[in-house]
Write a protein that holds these residues in place. Structure first.
Motif, PDB file in Angstrom:
ATOM      1  N   SER A 205       0.850  -1.188   0.000  1.00 14.37           N
ATOM      2  CA  SER A 205       0.000   0.000   0.000  1.00 14.37           C
ATOM      3  C   SER A 205       0.888   1.242   0.000  1.00 14.37           C
ATOM      4  CB  SER A 205      -0.921  -0.004   1.224  1.00 14.37           C
ATOM      5  OG  SER A 205      -0.165  -0.168   2.412  1.00 14.37           O
ATOM      6  N   GLY A 206       0.275   2.401  -0.249  1.00 11.69           N
ATOM      7  CA  GLY A 206       1.035   3.638  -0.317  1.00 11.69           C
ATOM      8  C   GLY A 206       0.880   4.478   0.936  1.00 11.69           C
ATOM      9  N   GLN A 207       1.714   5.486   1.030  1.00  7.45           N
ATOM     10  CA  GLN A 207       1.671   6.425   2.129  1.00  7.45           C
ATOM     11  C   GLN A 207       1.119   7.771   1.645  1.00  7.45           C
ATOM     12  OE1 GLN A 207       2.326   5.587   5.340  1.00  7.45           O
ATOM     13  NE2 GLN A 207       2.569   3.516   4.483  1.00  7.45           N
ATOM     14  N   PRO A 208       0.444   8.524   2.521  1.00  8.94           N
ATOM     15  CA  PRO A 208      -0.098   9.823   2.106  1.00  8.94           C
ATOM     16  C   PRO A 208       0.955  10.743   1.492  1.00  8.94           C
ATOM     17  CG  PRO A 208      -0.943   9.222   4.268  1.00  8.94           C
ATOM     18  CD  PRO A 208       0.098   8.204   3.922  1.00  8.94           C
ATOM     19  N   GLU A 209       2.173  10.663   1.988  1.00 12.51           N
ATOM     20  CA  GLU A 209       3.243  11.525   1.472  1.00 12.51           C
ATOM     21  C   GLU A 209       3.558  11.231   0.005  1.00 12.51           C
ATOM     22  OE1 GLU A 209       3.134  11.384   5.735  1.00 12.51           O
ATOM     23  OE2 GLU A 209       3.373   9.724   4.290  1.00 12.51           O
ATOM     24  N   GLU A 210       3.314   9.988  -0.419  1.00  7.98           N
ATOM     25  CA  GLU A 210       3.586   9.641  -1.810  1.00  7.98           C
ATOM     26  C   GLU A 210       2.569  10.286  -2.747  1.00  7.98           C
ATOM     27  OE1 GLU A 210       5.735   5.447  -1.975  1.00  7.98           O
ATOM     28  OE2 GLU A 210       3.916   5.326  -0.752  1.00  7.98           O
ATOM     29  N   VAL A 211       1.353  10.474  -2.275  1.00 16.74           N
ATOM     30  CA  VAL A 211       0.358  11.222  -3.045  1.00 16.74           C
ATOM     31  C   VAL A 211       0.675  12.717  -2.999  1.00 16.74           C
ATOM     32  CG1 VAL A 211      -2.097  11.690  -3.364  1.00 16.74           C
ATOM     33  CG2 VAL A 211      -1.357   9.456  -2.492  1.00 16.74           C
ATOM     34  N   ALA A 212       1.062  13.200  -1.828  1.00 20.73           N
ATOM     35  CA  ALA A 212       1.379  14.626  -1.663  1.00 20.73           C
ATOM     36  C   ALA A 212       2.537  15.046  -2.560  1.00 20.73           C
ATOM     37  CB  ALA A 212       1.696  14.925  -0.205  1.00 20.73           C
ATOM     38  N   ASN A 213       3.484  14.144  -2.792  1.00 20.25           N
ATOM     39  CA  ASN A 213       4.614  14.490  -3.659  1.00 20.25           C
ATOM     40  C   ASN A 213       4.155  14.775  -5.088  1.00 20.25           C
ATOM     41  OD1 ASN A 213       6.627  14.305  -1.695  1.00 20.25           O
ATOM     42  ND2 ASN A 213       6.985  12.131  -2.076  1.00 20.25           N
ATOM     43  N   VAL A 214       3.174  14.019  -5.560  1.00 15.92           N
ATOM     44  CA  VAL A 214       2.657  14.252  -6.918  1.00 15.92           C
ATOM     45  C   VAL A 214       1.802  15.523  -6.937  1.00 15.92           C
ATOM     46  CG1 VAL A 214       1.473  13.240  -8.886  1.00 15.92           C
ATOM     47  CG2 VAL A 214       2.687  11.764  -7.281  1.00 15.92           C
ATOM     48  N   ALA A 215       1.036  15.752  -5.864  1.00 12.92           N
ATOM     49  CA  ALA A 215       0.272  16.996  -5.760  1.00 12.92           C
ATOM     50  C   ALA A 215       1.207  18.204  -5.770  1.00 12.92           C
ATOM     51  CB  ALA A 215      -0.572  16.989  -4.486  1.00 12.92           C
ATOM     52  N   LEU A 216       2.340  18.079  -5.090  1.00 16.31           N
ATOM     53  CA  LEU A 216       3.327  19.163  -5.088  1.00 16.31           C
ATOM     54  C   LEU A 216       3.794  19.483  -6.500  1.00 16.31           C
ATOM     55  CD1 LEU A 216       5.424  21.075  -3.779  1.00 16.31           C
ATOM     56  CD2 LEU A 216       6.909  19.063  -3.511  1.00 16.31           C
ATOM     57  N   PHE A 217       4.102  18.458  -7.268  1.00 19.94           N
ATOM     58  CA  PHE A 217       4.496  18.676  -8.668  1.00 19.94           C
ATOM     59  C   PHE A 217       3.420  19.432  -9.426  1.00 19.94           C
ATOM     60  CE2 PHE A 217       3.901  16.887 -13.001  1.00 19.94           C
ATOM     61  CZ  PHE A 217       4.973  17.524 -13.624  1.00 19.94           C
ATOM     62  N   LEU A 218       2.156  19.013  -9.279  1.00 19.10           N
ATOM     63  CA  LEU A 218       1.071  19.652 -10.019  1.00 19.10           C
ATOM     64  C   LEU A 218       0.842  21.094  -9.568  1.00 19.10           C
ATOM     65  CD1 LEU A 218      -1.489  16.711 -10.171  1.00 19.10           C
ATOM     66  CD2 LEU A 218      -0.067  17.587 -12.045  1.00 19.10           C
ATOM     67  N   ALA A 219       1.111  21.390  -8.301  1.00 21.91           N
ATOM     68  CA  ALA A 219       0.945  22.757  -7.793  1.00 21.91           C
ATOM     69  C   ALA A 219       2.087  23.662  -8.207  1.00 21.91           C
ATOM     70  CB  ALA A 219       0.832  22.734  -6.273  1.00 21.91           C
ATOM     71  N   SER A 220       3.214  23.084  -8.556  1.00 25.78           N
ATOM     72  CA  SER A 220       4.412  23.864  -8.850  1.00 25.78           C
ATOM     73  C   SER A 220       4.448  24.283 -10.315  1.00 25.78           C
ATOM     74  CB  SER A 220       5.664  23.051  -8.522  1.00 25.78           C
ATOM     75  OG  SER A 220       5.907  22.066  -9.525  1.00 25.78           O
ATOM     76  N   ASP A 221       5.372  25.190 -10.619  1.00 23.81           N
ATOM     77  CA  ASP A 221       5.551  25.645 -11.994  1.00 23.81           C
ATOM     78  C   ASP A 221       6.173  24.565 -12.878  1.00 23.81           C
ATOM     79  OD1 ASP A 221       4.498  28.084 -11.264  1.00 23.81           O
ATOM     80  OD2 ASP A 221       6.455  29.010 -10.915  1.00 23.81           O
ATOM     81  N   GLU A 222       6.682  23.498 -12.283  1.00 18.88           N
ATOM     82  CA  GLU A 222       7.244  22.396 -13.063  1.00 18.88           C
ATOM     83  C   GLU A 222       6.169  21.704 -13.906  1.00 18.88           C
ATOM     84  OE1 GLU A 222       9.158  19.844 -10.264  1.00 18.88           O
ATOM     85  OE2 GLU A 222      10.532  21.403  -9.575  1.00 18.88           O
ATOM     86  N   ALA A 223       4.916  21.831 -13.488  1.00 21.54           N
ATOM     87  CA  ALA A 223       3.798  21.210 -14.216  1.00 21.54           C
ATOM     88  C   ALA A 223       3.060  22.240 -15.064  1.00 21.54           C
ATOM     89  CB  ALA A 223       2.837  20.545 -13.236  1.00 21.54           C
ATOM     90  N   SER A 224       3.777  23.219 -15.585  1.00 20.44           N
ATOM     91  CA  SER A 224       3.154  24.360 -16.260  1.00 20.44           C
ATOM     92  C   SER A 224       2.384  23.999 -17.523  1.00 20.44           C
ATOM     93  CB  SER A 224       4.226  25.406 -16.595  1.00 20.44           C
ATOM     94  OG  SER A 224       5.248  24.828 -17.392  1.00 20.44           O
TER      95      SER A 224
END
Length: 248
Positions: A205-224
């Motif tokens: 199973s996964g950890q909440p932080e592993e989902v948060a890491n992808v959310a961080l990418f989407l919130a950042s300018d890296e996912a422009s």
């Protein structure tokens, strides 16, 4: 430089699970984070916390106005508030069906409704909706949750289409089995937990932080240049089914 430096992020469902993991991860990367939840803030909450039931439209409008007045902008919104309930169409109570849809789907629409005008005005923003693998495919005895999360997919795509002109990106995450308070009932049933975990190709199973890491990418300018996407964070669950036992 921190990836969310000088950005303001709002997270619903912020008191636990994936929402809390997003709050912590975003704060680590320099964001000013506002957490919204019907429950109480956990100790040492890294940001501003406000109480909210996402079914309360008037309260949502009030809080978003207060946040904008205080910080001048909203750069990211994570819609992580959600609940689960069990039952097929003939087994689930109508009130339970409505509650799941109101919180998981309508709540995400309402929070977005009162963030989008500010994002339109500033001509930028990222909205991240937390869906589920069971929005990508169904499962038995889970009709309200399946339908609500499937609706999140179309809400995400629709908002991406409607507001892309203003440089507003809207994406969704579809987690697999994540170790959160909402999934404690799965862990209580050892045999089912082992089977469900085995259907994730990473065999865990996964950890909440592993989902948060992808959310961080989407919130950042890296996912422009990423918008209108539903991204599975599921350890390979949605890749398909495994019929032979996992290799040792």
């Amino acid at each position: 430089m921190a990836r969310l430096q000088n950005k303001v992020a709002v997270v619903t469902g912020a008191a636990s699970g994936i929402g809390l993991a997003c709050v912590r991860r975003f704060a680590e990367e320099g964001a000013q984070v506002v957490g919204l939840d019907i429950g109480a803030a956990p100790a040492e909450f890294p940001g501003l916390f406000m109480t909210l039931d996402v079914r309360d439209e008037a309260r949502i409008q009030q809080l978003m106005s207060e946040i904008i007045s205080r910080f001048g902008r909203i750069d990211a919104l994570v819609n992580a508030a959600g609940i689960a309930d069990q039952g097929s169409v003939t087994a689930i109570e109508t009130a339970s069906w409505q509650r799941v849809l109101d919180i998981n789907l309508t709540g995400s629409m309402l929070t977005s409704k009162y963030v989008l005008p500010q994002m339109e005005a500033q001509r930028s923003g990222s909205i991240i909706n937390i869906g589920s693998i069971f929005g990508l495919q169904g499962c038995d005895g889970n009709v309200a949750y399946n339908v609500a999360k499937g609706g999140i997919n179309q809400l995400t795509r629709s908002m991406a289409i409607d507001y892309g002109y203003a440089n507003i990106r809207v994406n969704g995450l579809c987690p697999g089995l994540i170790e959160t308070p909402m999934t404690h009932m799965v862990r209580e049933h050892e045999a089912f937990h082992a089977y469900f975990t085995s259907q994730h190709m990473l065999c865990r199973s996964g950890q909440p932080e592993e989902v948060a890491n992808v959310a961080l990418f989407l919130a950042s300018d890296e996912a422009s240049f990423v918008s209108g996407q539903m991204i599975a964070v599921d350890g390979g669950f949605s890749a398909g089914r495994r019929f032979a036992p996992p290799a040792q």
